[in-house]
Write an enzyme that holds these catalytic residues in place. Structure first.
Site, short mmCIF file in Angstrom:
data_model
loop_
_atom_site.label_atom_id
_atom_site.label_comp_id
_atom_site.label_asym_id
_atom_site.label_seq_id
_atom_site.Cartn_x
_atom_site.Cartn_y
_atom_site.Cartn_z
N CYS B 96 11.65 89.64 19.36
CA CYS B 96 12.61 89.89 17.88
C CYS B 96 13.72 88.87 18.09
O CYS B 96 14.09 88.57 18.96
CB CYS B 96 13.15 91.17 17.90
N HIS B 138 7.66 96.62 11.83
CA HIS B 138 8.88 96.04 12.70
C HIS B 138 10.02 95.78 11.90
O HIS B 138 11.14 96.03 12.07
CB HIS B 138 8.38 94.80 13.35
N GLU B 139 9.82 95.12 10.66
CA GLU B 139 10.97 94.81 9.88
C GLU B 139 11.31 96.02 9.23
O GLU B 139 12.82 96.30 9.24
CB GLU B 139 10.64 93.85 8.63
N HIS B 142 14.11 97.62 11.15
CA HIS B 142 15.38 97.11 11.18
C HIS B 142 16.14 97.86 9.92
O HIS B 142 17.35 97.94 10.27
CB HIS B 142 15.43 95.62 10.90
#
Lengths: 175, 166
Positions: B96, B138-139, B142
């Protein structure tokens, strides 16, 4: 930060609860800092390999740990090392090998893989199954310095000996 | 356009839950352009989310089209995205831009269905798989204040994966 001194601490002994807490507390109280480490129970023993940053001498570091190591019945070994943090290599292949346990599996597999360019970054192995029919299991993460195809041909050779081996590429997602 | 500053953990903003986008205006478009430039400036970056540059809104970009032999939908601009279906699971290695010098293994769904708005507010649905699906998951993490560090699994789980995905 450039002048930091690093040591590698090795501690091995019969496993029991509290080893990590006692050792790391002694190091903290003595003014040492921890870096990367591998700590694991192996066959009823507990093993610690630990990077320790300490400004004093080899002897002074030994004095910080030896009392607690002795009380826990752990063998202590300290090396001054040329070490740094933030030196990670990112693996690009993961290889899993398993088979009926027999002498020479690791030598055969890693020997063949080394010839075809595998740089092992991390290897874990274990023996499972039962006492009369043990199975050997090994997981390797590494860097294929001569490409993945070369390693695949090496695994072909290993499979001919009746060892299960599979490889997958590690494509690290950075987000 | 400009490259924005990437926040690094332990910046507390990376652990916040982001808010929905309500205004699809030129300011949003300008921000998305900057966010994309920031993603492309990072080494190997295939995705980025707005909280990584300190904007706590549900905005992310994913583009894995630069990876050879990788199924993809080109550049995905994701506004108020939601995953509606998860299928299968696979372990893969992630890093990341907000967590330099560390990579680790994470289990993600292999295939997902995604419902999302684009930069003009229009809704789209996508079916994604593999590396692209991993990047999107993954995004989207966030946007909920989660880092891949929250989902690390040990190497030992490879052979006998438990069925856990949350």
């Amino acid at each position: 930060m450039a002048s930091q001194k690093w040591f590698m601490l090795t501690l091995v002994g019969k496993d029991r609860p509290g080893i990590v807490a006692h050792i790391t507390t002694a190091l903290f109280d003595g003014g040492a800092n921890l870096g990367e480490a591998s700590m694991m129970r192996l066959g009823g023993n507990f093993t610690i390999m630990m990077m320790v940053q300490f400004d004093g001498t080899h002897h002074a570091l030994e004095q910080i740990v030896e009392g607690v190591a002795e009380s826990l019945d752990l063998h202590l070994h300290i090396d001054a090392i040329e070490g740094h943090l933030h030196q990670h290599l990112v693996p690009d292949v993961r290889i899993t090998v398993y088979g009926a346990d027999r002498a020479g599996i690791v030598a055969k597999v890693t020997g063949t893989l080394a010839e075809t360019g595998l740089h092992i970054l991390d290897l874990e192995s274990d023996v499972g199954g039962s006492e009369d029919q043990p199975i050997y299991i090994m997981q390797i993460e590494g860097h294929a310095s001569e490409g993945v195809e070369a390693l695949e041909s090496a695994l072909e050779i290993v499979r001919k000996e009746g060892i299960e081996a599979h490889m997958e590429t590690i494509d690290t997602m950075i987000g | 356009m400009s490259v924005l500053e990437i926040l690094h953990y332990p910046d507390p903003r990376l652990k916040e839950i982001s808010k929905n986008v309500e205004e699809f205006d030129s300011e949003l478009h300008q921000f998305i352009a900057d966010l994309e430039e920031t993603m492309r400036a990072g080494p190997g970056g295939v995705g980025i989310a707005a909280p990584q540059v300190g904007r706590l809104q549900r905005i992310a970009i994913v583009d894995v089209s630069g990876k050879p032999k990788t199924q993809n939908h080109g550049k995905l601009i994701l506004i108020n995205p939601e995953i509606t279906e998860w299928h299968g699971m696979k372990k893969g290695r992630e890093g990341c831009m907000s967590v330099p010098d560390f990579t680790g293994n994470v289990i993600r769904a292999e295939k997902i269905k995604l419902k999302t708005q684009d930069q003009d507010g229009a809704w789209h649905e996508y079916e994604l798989e593999g590396f692209e699906a991993r990047a999107v998951q993954h995004e989207l993490d966030h946007l909920d204040g989660l880092l891949f560090l929250d989902r690390l699994v040990s190497r030992r789980s490879d052979l006998f994966e438990r069925k856990v995905y949350k």
